[in-house]
Design a protein around this motif. Structure first.
Motif, mmCIF file in Angstrom:
data_model
loop_
_atom_site.group_PDB
_atom_site.id
_atom_site.type_symbol
_atom_site.label_atom_id
_atom_site.label_comp_id
_atom_site.label_asym_id
_atom_site.label_seq_id
_atom_site.Cartn_x
_atom_site.Cartn_y
_atom_site.Cartn_z
ATOM 1 N N LEU A 253 -57.751 64.524 42.360
ATOM 2 C CA LEU A 253 -58.126 65.727 42.594
ATOM 3 C C LEU A 253 -58.247 65.293 44.749
ATOM 4 O O LEU A 253 -57.944 66.196 45.642
ATOM 5 C CB LEU A 253 -59.129 66.894 42.317
ATOM 6 C CG LEU A 253 -58.401 67.758 40.808
ATOM 7 C CD1 LEU A 253 -59.972 68.048 40.383
ATOM 8 C CD2 LEU A 253 -56.856 68.268 41.119
ATOM 9 N N ARG A 254 -59.447 64.004 43.704
ATOM 10 C CA ARG A 254 -59.240 63.663 45.633
ATOM 11 C C ARG A 254 -58.606 62.732 46.058
ATOM 12 O O ARG A 254 -59.037 63.638 47.433
ATOM 13 C CB ARG A 254 -60.526 62.418 45.129
ATOM 14 C CG ARG A 254 -61.849 63.145 44.467
ATOM 15 C CD ARG A 254 -63.237 61.994 44.260
ATOM 16 N NE ARG A 254 -62.793 61.182 43.635
ATOM 17 C CZ ARG A 254 -63.401 60.296 42.576
ATOM 18 N NH1 ARG A 254 -63.555 61.928 41.953
ATOM 19 N NH2 ARG A 254 -63.023 60.117 41.820
ATOM 20 N N GLU A 255 -57.492 62.429 45.504
ATOM 21 C CA GLU A 255 -56.745 62.020 46.204
ATOM 22 C C GLU A 255 -55.422 63.291 47.331
ATOM 23 O O GLU A 255 -55.603 62.588 48.427
ATOM 24 C CB GLU A 255 -55.566 61.174 45.171
ATOM 25 C CG GLU A 255 -54.232 60.791 45.898
ATOM 26 C CD GLU A 255 -55.268 59.177 46.654
ATOM 27 O OE1 GLU A 255 -53.620 58.473 47.761
ATOM 28 O OE2 GLU A 255 -55.821 58.608 46.796
ATOM 29 N N TRP A 256 -55.648 63.914 46.701
ATOM 30 C CA TRP A 256 -55.021 65.221 46.907
ATOM 31 C C TRP A 256 -55.571 65.783 48.315
ATOM 32 O O TRP A 256 -54.679 66.383 49.204
ATOM 33 C CB TRP A 256 -54.910 66.286 45.610
ATOM 34 C CG TRP A 256 -54.108 67.761 46.497
ATOM 35 C CD1 TRP A 256 -52.878 68.191 46.857
ATOM 36 C CD2 TRP A 256 -54.564 68.066 46.981
ATOM 37 N NE1 TRP A 256 -52.664 68.646 47.197
ATOM 38 C CE2 TRP A 256 -53.798 69.892 47.305
ATOM 39 C CE3 TRP A 256 -55.948 68.894 47.106
ATOM 40 C CZ2 TRP A 256 -54.454 70.217 47.812
ATOM 41 C CZ3 TRP A 256 -55.981 70.198 47.646
ATOM 42 C CH2 TRP A 256 -55.496 70.795 48.402
ATOM 43 N N LYS A 257 -56.763 65.962 47.847
ATOM 44 C CA LYS A 257 -58.193 66.033 48.790
ATOM 45 C C LYS A 257 -57.553 65.530 50.139
ATOM 46 O O LYS A 257 -57.838 66.071 51.552
ATOM 47 C CB LYS A 257 -59.434 66.427 48.463
ATOM 48 C CG LYS A 257 -60.502 66.747 49.729
ATOM 49 C CD LYS A 257 -61.414 67.561 49.003
ATOM 50 C CE LYS A 257 -62.528 67.809 49.779
ATOM 51 N NZ LYS A 257 -64.222 67.882 49.099
ATOM 52 N N LEU A 258 -58.445 64.021 49.828
ATOM 53 C CA LEU A 258 -57.993 63.552 50.646
ATOM 54 C C LEU A 258 -56.738 62.408 51.569
ATOM 55 O O LEU A 258 -56.931 62.959 53.024
ATOM 56 C CB LEU A 258 -58.467 61.699 49.913
ATOM 57 C CG LEU A 258 -58.030 60.134 51.146
ATOM 58 C CD1 LEU A 258 -59.509 60.158 52.568
ATOM 59 C CD2 LEU A 258 -58.258 59.154 50.220
ATOM 60 N N GLU A 259 -55.713 63.421 51.415
ATOM 61 C CA GLU A 259 -54.294 63.302 51.373
ATOM 62 C C GLU A 259 -53.736 64.581 52.216
ATOM 63 O O GLU A 259 -53.160 64.409 53.424
ATOM 64 C CB GLU A 259 -52.858 63.703 51.075
ATOM 65 C CG GLU A 259 -51.610 63.371 51.015
ATOM 66 C CD GLU A 259 -51.444 62.184 51.519
ATOM 67 O OE1 GLU A 259 -51.291 61.925 52.941
ATOM 68 O OE2 GLU A 259 -51.438 61.128 51.498
#
Length: 493
Positions: A253-259
């Motif tokens: 989820l954080r990676e998606w937010k970072l992306e």
């Protein structure tokens, strides 16, 4: 998941100990029962001879020899003698007065001389050990003539060990005795198989759940939980796996937010491209449409174009940094370099950039370790990148007139300290704690990518970086790197 039993909740070590105890208790109990029946069978069938069974036959053989006199030395007496000797446990030899063998089941000569024979008459001496737990003994019996003269001797070699009374062909008896001997091992193997199977089922239960969970994670399915609860190693393992699954889900989820932040950042940079490109295009068209423009006026337009080209280059650098998804994991290419040469090159390079921008420039180098080696260990390209980012960041905010840039390098034990200062507007106080964060945008619109990349490179060198404002006005960025060579296998991170 079904109910977890009391034993299953125990620690694995305790379960193993308990399983071992059960195996030994059942094995010992069955072995004792088997041996009780076995001993009773052996006693009832008189199948075991006592250890002295052959020794007890020696007196009767001695009496027989004495009754025969010197006639016993004649080989013709052999058949009658062997009828009285149990050949499986007693061997014999008839010898003359010189110790020479006349006949018998022992072939080797026992006494080399008459004197040796006489010294051993009427004695029993050890003749070595047997293949089993026991020994061999030789009894020397004198052979006398009718007139009382010594004519020779009879030697009897016998075993002193427990033996079976059955013949070697009695395979049933041998098989039964063999079973009595190996029964403890058979019981251990049997009960180990039974209890190990039960132990394996208890272990397999959570393991199968973990395997199934790993397959679901492989299929990118993280919407599940593992509910196995036990106060043992497997319970802790499943709990850790569940925590990992939860953390992995949060990380995705954080990676998606970072992306998403990265896309937003790229959109913002793309938007920022429009202004300088529009300015450049407008000035180029103006110069193209006014060929007779005075040089002083044209130089002003060229200066505007040059400044906006620098902005474009800065934005391109931000795009490159933003595209590096795993900037934290880039490798260092460290090497031993001449510190003096590095300092001279950077002073000349930075001085040229300042002179081309009409910026006052001061450069200081101080060596607090004068007797240290000339070479230091670092990644020159990466440290140059840090300096370029920090200097370019200062150039962006220097005043149009009387701009100043100062660079100071200090060598201390196994480290280098750098300080880049300017007389620009400085950092906003609320921005200082965040300027090194990825994608941070301050009130003045800076992306923070250059400072973020500088922080990553410095930390790769085992150092630290900080931002502050000068008391006289302006900004400073100071960082320290370690210059000691790491172990060979750590030179690339």
């Amino acid at each position: 998941m079904g109910k977890i039993g009391f034993v299953e909740r125990m620690p694995i070590k305790r379960q193993l100990i308990l399983t071992f105890v059960w195996i030994m208790v059942f094995s010992v109990a069955c072995t004792v029962i088997t041996l009780v029946f076995g001993v009773g069978w052996i006693v009832s069938n008189k199948w075991i001879r006592p250890a002295n069974s052959y020794e007890n036959k020696i007196p009767s053989l001695v009496a027989y020899v004495k009754s025969q006199g010197d006639a016993i030395l004649d080989p013709i007496s052999r058949p009658e003698l062997e009828k009285r000797i149990p050949g499986d446990g007693i061997q014999y030899q008839a010898v003359d007065l010189s110790g020479k063998p006349l006949y018998g089941t022992m072939q080797e000569r026992k006494f080399p001389t008459k004197q040796a024979l006489i010294e051993n008459l009427n004695t029993t001496k050890s003749a070595g050990t047997t293949k089993s737990f026991g020994g061999m003994f030789i009894r020397s019996v004198p052979v006398m003539s009718a007139t009382g003269d010594l004519k020779g001797a009879m030697l009897f070699r016998y075993k002193l060990e427990a033996t079976t009374a059955a013949s070697g062909s009695n395979w049933i008896n041998l098989g039964i005795v063999l079973y009595f001997v190996v029964s403890p091992f058979l019981y251990v193997a049997l009960f180990t198989s039974l209890f190990a199977a039960r132990f394996g089922k208890r272990i397999a239960r959570p393991v199968h759940n973990l395997i199934e969970a790993s397959k679901r994670i492989r299929d990118q399915d993280l919407d599940f939980t593992i509910s196995y609860k036990a106060d043992n190693e497997l319970g802790k393992l499943t709990e850790s796996f569940e925590n990992m699954r939860s953390a992995l889900k949060d990380a995705l989820l954080r990676e998606w937010k970072l992306e998403q932040e990265r896309r937003d950042m790229m959109d913002a940079i793309a938007h920022d491209f429009r202004t300088p490109m529009t300015v450049i295009q407008g000035n180029v068209e103006l110069l193209a449409d006014t060929p007779d423009m005075p040089r002083s006026q044209a130089e002003g337009h060229l200066k505007v174009i040059e400044d906006n080209i620098r902005k474009v280059n800065r934005l391109i650098q931000d795009v490159q940094i933003a595209s590096e998804k795993d900037l934290e994991y880039f490798p260092l290419r460290g090497a031993h370099v001449s510190l003096r040469q590095f300092v001279q090159d950077k002073e000349r390079e930075i001085g040229f950039m300042c002179s081309s921008r009409r910026v006052r420039f001061s450069f200081e180098y101080e060596d607090l370790v004068p007797n240290a080696e000339e070479a230091v260990f670092m990644d020159v390209q990466r440290i140059s990148q840090v300096l370029d980012n920090l200097i370019a960041n200062s150039f962006r905010y220097l005043p149009a007139e009387e701009g100043w840039l100062g660079v100071r390098i200090v060598r201390i034990a196994s480290a280098l300290q750098f300080e880049i200062c300017d007389n620009g507007p400085g950092f906003n106080d609320k921005d200082i704690p965040h300027v090194f964060k990825k994608f941070y945008r301050g009130d003045k619109g800076q992306s923070g990518l250059g400072l973020y990349s500088a922080k990553a490179i410095v930390e790769k060198h085992g150092g630290s970086i900080r931002a502050l404002n000068r008391q006289e006005g302006g900004a400073c960025v100071a960082f320290t790197i370690l210059t000691a060579a790491p172990p060979a296998n750590d030179e690339e991170h």
